[in-house]
Design a protein around this motif. Structure first.
Motif, short mmCIF file in Angstrom:
data_model
loop_
_atom_site.label_atom_id
_atom_site.label_comp_id
_atom_site.label_asym_id
_atom_site.label_seq_id
_atom_site.Cartn_x
_atom_site.Cartn_y
_atom_site.Cartn_z
N UNK A 97 51.04 39.96 37.77
CA UNK A 97 51.04 41.01 36.75
C UNK A 97 50.37 42.28 37.27
N UNK A 98 50.10 43.20 36.37
CA UNK A 98 49.53 44.49 36.75
C UNK A 98 48.19 44.33 37.47
N UNK A 99 47.37 43.37 37.02
CA UNK A 99 46.06 43.17 37.62
C UNK A 99 46.18 42.70 39.07
N UNK A 100 47.11 41.77 39.31
CA UNK A 100 47.33 41.27 40.67
C UNK A 100 47.85 42.39 41.56
N UNK A 101 48.83 43.12 41.07
CA UNK A 101 49.41 44.21 41.87
C UNK A 101 48.35 45.28 42.18
N UNK A 102 47.50 45.58 41.20
CA UNK A 102 46.45 46.57 41.43
C UNK A 102 45.45 46.09 42.47
N UNK A 128 36.40 39.07 44.02
CA UNK A 128 37.20 39.79 43.02
C UNK A 128 38.49 39.03 42.72
N UNK A 129 39.14 38.51 43.75
CA UNK A 129 40.39 37.79 43.55
C UNK A 129 40.16 36.50 42.75
N UNK A 130 39.09 35.77 43.05
CA UNK A 130 38.81 34.56 42.28
C UNK A 130 38.62 34.88 40.80
N UNK A 131 37.89 35.94 40.50
CA UNK A 131 37.66 36.32 39.11
C UNK A 131 38.98 36.67 38.41
N UNK A 132 39.87 37.33 39.13
CA UNK A 132 41.18 37.66 38.56
C UNK A 132 41.98 36.39 38.31
#
Length: 254
Positions: A97-102, A128-132
């Motif tokens: 989604x938008x969060x991953x792409x950002x 940061x990636x784990x939190x997402x």
């Protein structure tokens, strides 16, 4: 072409992969998945997977989460874990989604290669990636922070399901919850033959069936069956059945 990913079959650590360019087919022993540019997925540690590139242009970005890093992360952050939620699939699809792409855009200044970031940003971006991921798939917490060794499982069922994977006896031992010596001992008790000999025979029997019954070509099946080269496959086939795969094809057509 990044051929190194094609050789990865035993997954020793959790891995997140985002496809920037290209497309990829993955087989985890149960299911086939196809991913294209913009897709993301998560591979569990201590699992098996086969990879096949579907395009010449291939650019993945991967994050590998080692156990030591995950233990530090767990101590640093207060997390609410999902009790007794157990993910059994080797591969978990992640909605990009938008969060991953950002996030993927944010690592561009620090990205050096397939699994490389500038060292001073590496831990920060992994955190940061784990939190997402936990925001998107909270059930991943029990997978990411499960530090137990694989449980001892049914050896016969596991080998009959995964004999096509070309991995070492040490990796088979780990995946079945055994030491190497106990794996070899249990294997000998069950099959009355060494793991190496059993794997070769099992793969060749499947090859014979596919050529003789399904009219499959040797060049199309040898890699899927765990042989490293067509010549190695042909020599082993001739030794086992006293004829080459090509000769069997001719007999089948005749």
């Amino acid at each position: 072409m990044a051929t190194f990913i094609l050789k990865e079959q035993f997954i020793p650590d959790h891995i997140f992969i985002y496809l920037v360019k290209g497309s990829l087919r993955i087989f985890d022993g149960n299911k086939h998945y196809v991913f294209k540019s913009g897709d993301a997925f998560f591979l569990r540690k201590n699992t098996l997977a086969k990879f096949e590139l579907l395009e010449d242009v291939f650019e993945p970005v991967a994050f590998c989460f080692e156990e030591s890093f995950l233990k530090e992360f767990q101590q640093k952050h207060s997390l609410i874990l999902t009790p007794n939620y157990r993910i059994t699939d080797a591969l978990i699809e992640i909605k990009a989604n938008k969060m991953i792409h950002s996030f993927m855009e944010s690592i561009k200044p620090y990205h050096k290669g397939f699994m490389e970031l500038r060292e001073d940003f590496e831990d920060l971006k992994h955190e940061e990636l784990i939190l997402i991921l936990l925001l998107e798939r909270s059930e991943l917490s029990d997978t990411l922070f499960d530090f137990s060794a694989p449980e001892k499982i049914d050896l016969r069922a596991f080998m009959n399901k995964n004999y096509k994977f070309n991995i070492s006896a040490q990796d088979f031992a780990k995946l079945t919850g055994r030491s190497l010596s106990s794996f070899k001992r249990d294997f000998k008790h069950l099959f009355n033959v060494t793991p190496g000999r059993w794997l070769t025979k099992k793969r060749l029997q499947e090859a014979y069936f596919l050529i003789n019954t399904k009219n499959q070509k040797p060049v199309d099946i040898y890699l899927d069956l765990g042989f490293e080269s067509l010549s190695h496959f042909s020599v082993a086939f001739k030794k086992e059945f006293n004829l080459t795969p090509t000769q069997l094809m001719s007999e089948t057509k005749g």
